[in-house]
Design an enzyme around this catalytic site. Structure first.
Site, PDB file in Angstrom:
ATOM      1  N   PHE A 138       0.671  -0.894  -0.208  1.00 42.14           N
ATOM      2  CA  PHE A 138      -0.232  -0.053  -0.003  1.00 42.14           C
ATOM      3  C   PHE A 138       0.521   1.302  -0.225  1.00 42.14           C
ATOM      4  CE2 PHE A 138      -2.699   3.811   1.405  1.00 42.14           C
ATOM      5  CZ  PHE A 138      -3.497   3.181   0.444  1.00 42.14           C
ATOM      6  N   ASP A 223       8.746   2.442   2.161  1.00 41.33           N
ATOM      7  CA  ASP A 223       7.986   3.420   2.351  1.00 41.33           C
ATOM      8  C   ASP A 223       7.532   2.999   4.338  1.00 41.33           C
ATOM      9  OD1 ASP A 223       5.279   3.870   3.216  1.00 41.33           O
ATOM     10  OD2 ASP A 223       4.061   3.267   1.238  1.00 41.33           O
ATOM     11  N   LYS A 252       1.920   9.531   8.029  1.00 40.25           N
ATOM     12  CA  LYS A 252       1.880   9.044   9.463  1.00 40.25           C
ATOM     13  C   LYS A 252       2.014   9.867  10.803  1.00 40.25           C
ATOM     14  CE  LYS A 252      -1.124   5.697   7.616  1.00 40.25           C
ATOM     15  NZ  LYS A 252      -0.505   5.255   6.021  1.00 40.25           N
TER      16      LYS A 252
HETATM   17  C1  LIG Z   1      -1.258   5.516   5.318  1.00 41.67           C
HETATM   18  C2  LIG Z   1      -0.156   4.546   3.643  1.00 41.67           C
HETATM   19  C3  LIG Z   1       0.599   5.774   2.789  1.00 41.67           C
HETATM   20  C4  LIG Z   1      -0.102   6.948   2.652  1.00 41.67           C
HETATM   21  O1  LIG Z   1      -0.191   7.813   3.284  1.00 41.67           O
HETATM   22  P1  LIG Z   1      -1.656   9.098   3.348  1.00 41.67           P
HETATM   23  O2  LIG Z   1      -0.681   9.579   3.882  1.00 41.67           O
HETATM   24  O3  LIG Z   1      -2.782   8.433   3.269  1.00 41.67           O
HETATM   25  O4  LIG Z   1      -1.173   9.459   1.740  1.00 41.67           O
HETATM   26  C5  LIG Z   1       1.306   4.966   2.261  1.00 41.67           C
HETATM   27  N1  LIG Z   1       2.129   4.192   2.614  1.00 41.67           N
HETATM   28  C6  LIG Z   1       1.613   3.174   3.314  1.00 41.67           C
HETATM   29  C7  LIG Z   1       2.920   2.194   3.889  1.00 41.67           C
HETATM   30  C8  LIG Z   1       1.013   3.782   4.871  1.00 41.67           C
HETATM   31  O5  LIG Z   1       0.465   3.063   5.083  1.00 41.67           O
END
Ligand SMILES: *Cc1c(COP(=O)(O)O)cnc(C)c1O
Length: 396
Positions: A138, A223, A252
């Site tokens: 994700f 990420d 986050k």
């Molecule tokens: C939440 C998340 C995103 C996206 O972040 P947003 O602030 O919602 O755009 C990308 N990668 C990972 C692994 C995430 O948990």
């Protein structure tokens, strides 16, 4: 307003991208939140891995209050003191050299995708624009980041996806080796796939990706939206694996509840961003960087890394006992990013937990996911355990 009143208004005026949201939360303190009727909940989701110091941590609140009364926003046409201090603190604690600030995780990944393509061009490999990403990953909801997200459910209805991405199974080095071509510029991976089901890679996987990137002159991008800062028991998640990426993205929890994202890179890569190549109006503005600075200073000052490891281990031990109550395959994860993997649908269990006063979420249908604040105690874990076991009993 009551929950019903808020729900009625929201349903009428806000697009329905989140479905029935069950609660209207109006106040928070530490690991607890309260709904509009005054019911109390233990928050083991922390936003979604956002409120890592719990709700309204006094140091973060104070930093925001002070900065809001001093200077909330100026553009990135000017130097910003808390932004510079935040960058220094992050870089001092990492193996990377410079950072770029934006407002969210998706934007941090957009910046990573852009810098990977630009770096290849700068190195004379202008046909190398392809990024390899993993099934069940994700990476966000913008067009480039849903394309990077190798899950068809996020693509449906929005095709065509962007060119330049190829997908391989997570935790499988052989398929990565086969997917690398002269067009590849980078590999993008989460050190633990959180949305994908709290999938922890096997021993040697991230090391193997690092070796392939070195061999083929590719960038390794982590990420770390959910694994940093602190959640795995080190400042950055990669430090618990001992594998250093070329580029790292985070968001986050970074802002302690305020919206901020960051992309960090090694110096040689960072140099591919020059004036005119990338920007964000709000990126790293005084208010959010003051909040992020207070957040990170608190994690370091209170040495929450130790707490993450000890309480994380306690959580794993304690929740293993659930196996006596329900068909559970395993408890997986690291630090305070944990998943209880059921052999039955976990969605009704998650909903029942909320009814019983514990905020958690079901991911990938079978996994009950916990990302509590990093400063919780074993008593909070016991409290969560009692609610989960009661909820299982209510359902089965
Ligand atoms: C939440 C998340 C995103 C996206 O972040 P947003 O602030 O919602 O755009 C990308 N990668 C990972 C692994 C995430 O948990």
């Amino acid at each position: 307003m009551t929950t019903a009143e808020i729900k009625e208004m929201a349903t009428k005026y806000i697009m329905n991208t989140y479905g029935d949201r069950q609660l209207a939360l109006v106040r928070g303190e530490g690991p607890y939140v309260w709904d509009a009727e005054g019911n109390k909940y233990l928050d083991f989701l922390s936003g979604i891995a956002v409120n890592g110091l719990g709700h309204c941590h006094p140091k973060v609140v104070e930093a925001i209050r002070n900065q809001a009364g001093k200077l909330m926003h100026v553009s990135n046409l000017y130097y910003i003191e808390p932004q510079a201090k935040l960058a220094k603190l992050m870089i001092d604690n990492s193996d990377l050299d410079q950072c770029f600030f934006c407002n969210s995780g998706a934007e941090a990944n957009e910046a990573a995708i852009k810098i990977a393509r630009k770096y290849a061009v700068d190195k004379g490999r202008s046909s190398a624009y392809e990024i390899i990403t993993m099934h069940d990953s994700f990476h966000g909801r913008t067009m480039a980041t849903i394309t990077a997200t190798a899950q068809t459910k996020y693509h449906k209805g929005f095709e065509p996806m962007l060119p330049g991405f190829s997908y391989v199974p997570f935790d499988d080095l052989d398929t990565v080796a086969k997917a690398i071509t002269s067009q590849t510029c980078a590999i993008l991976v989460e050190p633990i796939q959180s949305e994908g089901g709290v999938n922890v890679p096997g021993e040697g996987y991230l090391e193997g990706l690092r070796e392939m990137c070195d061999q083929h002159d590719l960038l390794l991008i982590f990420d770390e939206m959910q694994t940093s800062p602190g959640r795995l028991g080190a400042f950055f998640g990669y430090q618990t694996y001992g594998v250093i990426p070329d580029v790292l993205t985070m968001a986050k929890f970074l802002g302690g509840g305020t919206p901020i994202g960051a992309m960090l890179a090694k110096k040689e890569v960072a140099e591919s961003f020059v004036p005119g190549t990338h920007a964000a109006t709000f990126g790293g503005n005084p208010l959010v960087t003051a909040a992020a600075l207070a957040t990170l200073e608190t994690i370091v000052e209170e040495d929450l890394f130790k707490n993450v490891i000890s309480v994380g281990n306690y959580l794993e031990e304690k929740f293993t006992r659930l196996q006596e109550l329900a068909p559970i395959k395993e408890i997986r994860g690291r630090g305070l990013l944990r998943g209880v993997v059921f052999e039955i649908d976990a969605k009704p269990i998650a909903a029942k937990c909320i009814e019983n006063g514990l905020i958690t979420i079901c991911t990938n249908d079978y996994v009950l996911r916990f990302m509590p604040p990093l400063n919780i105690t074993t008593d909070h874990v016991d409290e969560a355990y009692n609610i989960v076991s009661k909820s299982i009993a209510n359902i089965t």
